[in-house]
Scaffold this active site. Structure first.
Site, PDB file in Angstrom:
ATOM      1  N   CYS A  99       0.849  -1.191   0.000  1.00 16.82           N
ATOM      2  CA  CYS A  99       0.000   0.000   0.000  1.00 16.82           C
ATOM      3  C   CYS A  99       0.881   1.236   0.000  1.00 16.82           C
ATOM      4  O   CYS A  99       1.860   1.299   0.746  1.00 16.82           O
ATOM      5  CB  CYS A  99      -0.908  -0.007   1.233  1.00 16.82           C
ATOM      6  SG  CYS A  99      -1.998   1.422   1.359  1.00 16.82           S
ATOM      7  N   HIS A 141      -9.121  -3.322  -2.197  1.00 20.77           N
ATOM      8  CA  HIS A 141      -8.109  -2.559  -1.463  1.00 20.77           C
ATOM      9  C   HIS A 141      -8.432  -1.064  -1.509  1.00 20.77           C
ATOM     10  O   HIS A 141      -8.432  -0.386  -0.470  1.00 20.77           O
ATOM     11  CB  HIS A 141      -6.736  -2.839  -2.071  1.00 20.77           C
ATOM     12  CG  HIS A 141      -5.607  -2.136  -1.405  1.00 20.77           C
ATOM     13  ND1 HIS A 141      -4.662  -2.786  -0.660  1.00 20.77           N
ATOM     14  CD2 HIS A 141      -5.249  -0.815  -1.382  1.00 20.77           C
ATOM     15  CE1 HIS A 141      -3.781  -1.911  -0.194  1.00 20.77           C
ATOM     16  NE2 HIS A 141      -4.119  -0.703  -0.628  1.00 20.77           N
ATOM     17  N   GLU A 142      -8.710  -0.559  -2.718  1.00 22.29           N
ATOM     18  CA  GLU A 142      -8.988   0.875  -2.855  1.00 22.29           C
ATOM     19  C   GLU A 142     -10.331   1.241  -2.227  1.00 22.29           C
ATOM     20  O   GLU A 142     -10.458   2.292  -1.590  1.00 22.29           O
ATOM     21  CB  GLU A 142      -8.940   1.294  -4.324  1.00 22.29           C
ATOM     22  CG  GLU A 142      -7.592   1.075  -4.994  1.00 22.29           C
ATOM     23  CD  GLU A 142      -6.410   1.661  -4.233  1.00 22.29           C
ATOM     24  OE1 GLU A 142      -6.557   2.718  -3.567  1.00 22.29           O
ATOM     25  OE2 GLU A 142      -5.323   1.063  -4.292  1.00 22.29           O
TER      26      GLU A 142
END
Length: 190
Positions: A99, A141-142
């Protein structure tokens, strides 16, 4: 367009649910252009607005996929519908995530293998597609960023213990830490 600093774990905007976008205008399109430029400069596959200090429900992505979806895009006010996440332990080699807001680190995490993604583009046009495999992982994830969750918040043992030690050593978890793509060394060595 301009490259913006990326917030590191501990910055309050990363830990606060992002607000819905209500206006599709030139200001929004300018923000999206900055997000794409920042994502490109950081060699990322995705970037959520909170990662550059903007608490809005927007993320950009750049990921070649086998789902027939253009590899570069933006989602505004996205909604994800996911398949079930396996209860098996994550594979340290095949399921490691990184990340931009946890620069230089990577930990394995289980994700759903399928996501239906709905939302809008930067002009307010509806978007609706299916994502599988790693593309689905990028979407999740986003999307998590928009709900104040970073992937490290989802880690299971022993990875959560390793993350806690790393965070303490790096003195993260407090406001004020950022890094600048294209200026600071690439934390992932691209």
């Amino acid at each position: 367009m301009s490259i913006r600093p990326i917030c590191i774990y501990g910055e309050p905007v990363l830990h606060t649910r992002a607000q819905e976008v209500t206006h599709f205008d030139d200001e929004l399109r300018s923000l999206i252009a900055d997000m794409h430029e920042t994502m490109d400069a950081s060699n990322g596959v995705g970037l959520a607005a909170p990662q550059i200090g903007v608490g809005l429900r927007i993320f950009t992505y750049l990921f070649d996929n086998e789902d027939g979806v253009p590899p570069r895009g933006v989602l505004v006010n996205p909604v994800l519908t996911l398949s079930k996440v396996s209860g098996a332990a994550p594979d340290p080699e095949d399921e490691e995530e990184g990340c931009l807001s946890v620069p230089g680190l990577g930990f394995p995490l289980k994700r759903a293998e399928y996501a239906r993604v709905q939302g809008f583009d930067g002009d307010g046009n509806e978007i609706d597609f299916e994502a599988t495999g790693w593309f689905a992982r990028v979407m999740q994830h986003e999307f998590d960023h928009l709900n104040s969750t970073l992937y490290v918040d989802r880690l299971v043992s022993p990875w959560n213990r390793r993350w806690t030690k790393a965070k303490k050593k790096l003195e993260w978890g407090v406001p004020g830490n950022t890094w600048m793509p294209g200026v600071d060394p690439d934390p992932f060595g691209h």
